[in-house]
Design a protein around this motif. Structure first.
Motif, PDB file in Angstrom:
ATOM      1  N   VAL A 133       0.819  -1.206   0.000  1.00 45.21           N
ATOM      2  CA  VAL A 133       0.000   0.000   0.000  1.00 45.21           C
ATOM      3  C   VAL A 133       0.856   1.260   0.000  1.00 45.21           C
ATOM      4  N   SER A 134       1.973   1.223   0.690  1.00 44.14           N
ATOM      5  CA  SER A 134       2.824   2.406   0.820  1.00 44.14           C
ATOM      6  C   SER A 134       3.305   2.947  -0.517  1.00 44.14           C
ATOM      7  N   SER A 135       3.298   2.113  -1.567  1.00 42.20           N
ATOM      8  CA  SER A 135       3.771   2.557  -2.880  1.00 42.20           C
ATOM      9  C   SER A 135       2.824   3.550  -3.547  1.00 42.20           C
ATOM     10  N   ILE A 136       1.538   3.442  -3.237  1.00 40.01           N
ATOM     11  CA  ILE A 136       0.563   4.290  -3.936  1.00 40.01           C
ATOM     12  C   ILE A 136      -0.263   5.168  -2.994  1.00 40.01           C
ATOM     13  N   ALA A 137      -0.043   5.046  -1.700  1.00 42.28           N
ATOM     14  CA  ALA A 137      -0.776   5.866  -0.727  1.00 42.28           C
ATOM     15  C   ALA A 137      -0.166   7.256  -0.631  1.00 42.28           C
ATOM     16  N   ASN A 138      -0.960   8.198  -0.180  1.00 42.41           N
ATOM     17  CA  ASN A 138      -0.461   9.528   0.147  1.00 42.41           C
ATOM     18  C   ASN A 138       0.110   9.462   1.557  1.00 42.41           C
ATOM     19  N   LEU A 139       1.422   9.553   1.666  1.00 35.02           N
ATOM     20  CA  LEU A 139       2.079   9.407   2.962  1.00 35.02           C
ATOM     21  C   LEU A 139       2.294  10.754   3.669  1.00 35.02           C
ATOM     22  N   SER A 140       1.650  11.789   3.152  1.00 34.54           N
ATOM     23  CA  SER A 140       1.616  13.096   3.827  1.00 34.54           C
ATOM     24  C   SER A 140       0.150  13.496   3.967  1.00 34.54           C
ATOM     25  N   PRO A 141      -0.598  12.742   4.773  1.00 36.63           N
ATOM     26  CA  PRO A 141      -2.049  12.911   4.806  1.00 36.63           C
ATOM     27  C   PRO A 141      -2.502  14.163   5.555  1.00 36.63           C
ATOM     28  N   THR A 142      -3.652  14.663   5.154  1.00 42.87           N
ATOM     29  CA  THR A 142      -4.329  15.731   5.880  1.00 42.87           C
ATOM     30  C   THR A 142      -5.371  15.092   6.788  1.00 42.87           C
ATOM     31  N   ALA A 143      -5.402  15.501   8.036  1.00 42.07           N
ATOM     32  CA  ALA A 143      -6.345  14.929   8.997  1.00 42.07           C
ATOM     33  C   ALA A 143      -6.895  16.036   9.882  1.00 42.07           C
ATOM     34  N   VAL A 144      -7.934  15.714  10.623  1.00 41.39           N
ATOM     35  CA  VAL A 144      -8.466  16.640  11.630  1.00 41.39           C
ATOM     36  C   VAL A 144      -8.415  15.949  12.980  1.00 41.39           C
ATOM     37  N   TYR A 145      -8.328  16.755  14.025  1.00 39.55           N
ATOM     38  CA  TYR A 145      -8.335  16.220  15.379  1.00 39.55           C
ATOM     39  C   TYR A 145      -9.772  16.024  15.854  1.00 39.55           C
ATOM     40  N   ALA A 146      -9.954  15.047  16.708  1.00 39.21           N
ATOM     41  CA  ALA A 146     -11.286  14.789  17.263  1.00 39.21           C
ATOM     42  C   ALA A 146     -11.814  16.011  18.003  1.00 39.21           C
ATOM     43  N   SER A 147     -10.929  16.852  18.498  1.00 42.07           N
ATOM     44  CA  SER A 147     -11.328  18.042  19.262  1.00 42.07           C
ATOM     45  C   SER A 147     -11.615  19.256  18.369  1.00 42.07           C
ATOM     46  N   ASP A 148     -11.356  19.151  17.053  1.00 36.93           N
ATOM     47  CA  ASP A 148     -11.613  20.270  16.135  1.00 36.93           C
ATOM     48  C   ASP A 148     -13.106  20.513  15.974  1.00 36.93           C
ATOM     49  N   ASP A 149     -13.449  21.699  15.486  1.00 35.53           N
ATOM     50  CA  ASP A 149     -14.850  21.989  15.186  1.00 35.53           C
ATOM     51  C   ASP A 149     -15.119  21.763  13.700  1.00 35.53           C
ATOM     52  N   VAL A 150     -16.382  21.794  13.334  1.00 36.62           N
ATOM     53  CA  VAL A 150     -16.788  21.501  11.969  1.00 36.62           C
ATOM     54  C   VAL A 150     -16.255  22.533  10.976  1.00 36.62           C
ATOM     55  N   GLY A 151     -16.039  23.750  11.444  1.00 38.65           N
ATOM     56  CA  GLY A 151     -15.475  24.770  10.563  1.00 38.65           C
ATOM     57  C   GLY A 151     -14.144  24.340   9.984  1.00 38.65           C
ATOM     58  N   VAL A 153     -13.244  21.239   9.332  1.00 42.88           N
ATOM     59  CA  VAL A 153     -13.533  20.239   8.308  1.00 42.88           C
ATOM     60  C   VAL A 153     -13.954  20.917   7.008  1.00 42.88           C
ATOM     61  N   LEU A 154     -14.837  21.897   7.114  1.00 40.11           N
ATOM     62  CA  LEU A 154     -15.296  22.620   5.934  1.00 40.11           C
ATOM     63  C   LEU A 154     -14.147  23.339   5.243  1.00 40.11           C
ATOM     64  N   GLU A 155     -13.268  23.943   6.035  1.00 44.07           N
ATOM     65  CA  GLU A 155     -12.117  24.650   5.474  1.00 44.07           C
ATOM     66  C   GLU A 155     -11.263  23.709   4.631  1.00 44.07           C
ATOM     67  N   LEU A 156     -11.039  22.508   5.117  1.00 39.10           N
ATOM     68  CA  LEU A 156     -10.198  21.549   4.406  1.00 39.10           C
ATOM     69  C   LEU A 156     -10.915  20.938   3.206  1.00 39.10           C
ATOM     70  N   MET A 157     -12.169  20.556   3.400  1.00 41.64           N
ATOM     71  CA  MET A 157     -12.898  19.910   2.311  1.00 41.64           C
ATOM     72  C   MET A 157     -13.140  20.853   1.147  1.00 41.64           C
ATOM     73  N   ILE A 158     -13.558  22.078   1.453  1.00 44.10           N
ATOM     74  CA  ILE A 158     -13.868  23.034   0.400  1.00 44.10           C
ATOM     75  C   ILE A 158     -12.614  23.721  -0.116  1.00 44.10           C
ATOM     76  N   GLY A 159     -11.774  24.165   0.794  1.00 44.87           N
ATOM     77  CA  GLY A 159     -10.573  24.891   0.390  1.00 44.87           C
ATOM     78  C   GLY A 159      -9.553  24.044  -0.334  1.00 44.87           C
ATOM     79  N   ARG A 160      -9.441  22.755   0.050  1.00 47.88           N
ATOM     80  CA  ARG A 160      -8.433  21.883  -0.559  1.00 47.88           C
ATOM     81  C   ARG A 160      -9.024  20.788  -1.436  1.00 47.88           C
ATOM     82  N   GLY A 161     -10.337  20.773  -1.541  1.00 48.01           N
ATOM     83  CA  GLY A 161     -10.964  19.775  -2.402  1.00 48.01           C
ATOM     84  C   GLY A 161     -10.847  18.357  -1.878  1.00 48.01           C
ATOM     85  N   LEU A 162     -10.919  18.190  -0.558  1.00 50.00           N
ATOM     86  CA  LEU A 162     -10.791  16.870   0.058  1.00 50.00           C
ATOM     87  C   LEU A 162     -12.169  16.320   0.401  1.00 50.00           C
TER      88      LEU A 162
END
Length: 329
Positions: A133-151, A153-162
């Motif tokens: 899997v490591s050959s084709i996976a993105n090994l610099s992933p974007t994630a959110v913390y469980a303590s983050d707010d929904v804003g 998530v929206l910033e990442l999904m909309i702003g970065r197209g995730l």
């Protein structure tokens, strides 16, 4: 509201050749992305007190794959669960992300396919069972913390197209995942004052029902679309998706077409082998909130938009999420 579920004929006029030009998706027209200072202009519809934090809406427990797992193991997990991606872990901590699109890329669609051709000489069994899997996976992933707010998530999904985000705790352990579908379900409102025509993509990327799976994979990867409309002449037959492409392998149905060990036997199959026939059509003046409700009720993450009997665009979950989260200009 006009809603149509397959079959629809005629759906487009014979003079309407909307599929002749293929372009990458741009941002929905009529939506103001940024304030004058360059920061996201989130809608007042998104209330933190109403929505809560990331931990409350994350899908748990997460389905994960180990960094040293084979591509076949990732294929089986994505295909059998019909999910768009997997967090990649090592010692239970997040180290990457692999998506259905990464696998489409590997199995004929893009630069990862060179591994199959050069390292395994096209042997589909070895390419799936030996490559990690490591050959084709993105090994610099974007994630959110469980303590983050929904804003966030929206910033990442909309702003970065995730469309898929792992949720981690402070130690880096994966606790869940959030998708565009989760966010649309959370924010959906019956009326948002935005028409489908305001957020739709006007140029629809498509393939013909007789086109090869190789062309399907290459078209998905080239334009970054997880789903393509499938045509037969002037009629819309349905769609093909990255998840459906992966499921062909996870179900082992792909291997029943083999005359040898060569992946070419599979890639030469027509798009009809992974065709999904259900689709929805709404008129241009339908409110995006109603489109979102339709998606939730039917499980479909896209709709075609029409003016009368002529198809004029397509709306996906990402377009709906953008309309729900951003101010209309």
């Amino acid at each position: 509201m006009s809603i149509t579920r397959r079959p629809v004929k005629p759906l487009i006029s014979r003079t309407s050749r909307f599929w002749d030009k293929v372009i990458a998706r741009s941002r929905p027209e009529g939506l103001r992305w940024l304030r004058s200072d360059g920061t996201p202009n989130w809608s007042q519809r998104v209330s933190r007190s109403r929505v809560g934090g990331v931990d409350a809406i994350a899908s748990k427990p997460p389905i994960v794959v180990h960094k040293s797992s084979t591509v076949m193991e990732a294929v089986d997990l994505i295909g059998s669960h019909r999910i768009r991606g997997l967090p990649v872990v090592e010692f239970n901590k997040l180290v990457g992300v692999i998506t259905a699109m990464d696998i489409v890329n590997y199995l004929g669609g893009g630069e990862y396919y060179n591994i199959v051709v050069k390292r395994y000489e096209g042997n589909v069994f070895r390419a799936l069972r030996e490559e990690r899997v490591s050959s084709i996976a993105n090994l610099s992933p974007t994630a959110v913390y469980a303590s983050d707010d929904v804003g966030k998530v929206l910033e990442l999904m909309i702003g970065r197209g995730l469309g898929f985000l792992p949720v981690i705790n402070e130690e880096g352990f994966v606790e869940g995942v959030i998708t565009e579908h989760d966010m649309v379900k959370l924010l959906v409102e019956r009326k948002v004052g935005v028409k489908a025509s305001e957020v739709m993509t006007k140029t629809i990327v498509s393939v013909n029902v007789d086109d090869s799976l190789k062309k399907v994979a290459e078209t998905m990867v080239r334009h970054g679309f997880r789903r393509l409309v499938v045509l037969s002449g002037d009629s819309i037959e349905g769609s093909v998706s990255a998840k459906g492409y992966v499921s062909l392998y996870s179900s082992r149905r792909a291997f029943t077409f083999l005359k040898s060990t060569s992946i070419d036997d599979i890639l030469s199959l027509p798009a009809s082998e992974i065709l999904e026939r259900d689709y929805l059509v709404v008129q241009e003046d339908v409110d995006v909130g109603e489109v979102a409700e339709l998606m939730m009720k039917t499980g479909l993450n896209w709709v075609l938009v029409a003016r009368g009997n002529e198809v004029t665009g397509i709306v996906t979950e990402r377009d709906v999420l953008t309309a729900l989260a951003l101010e209309v200009a």
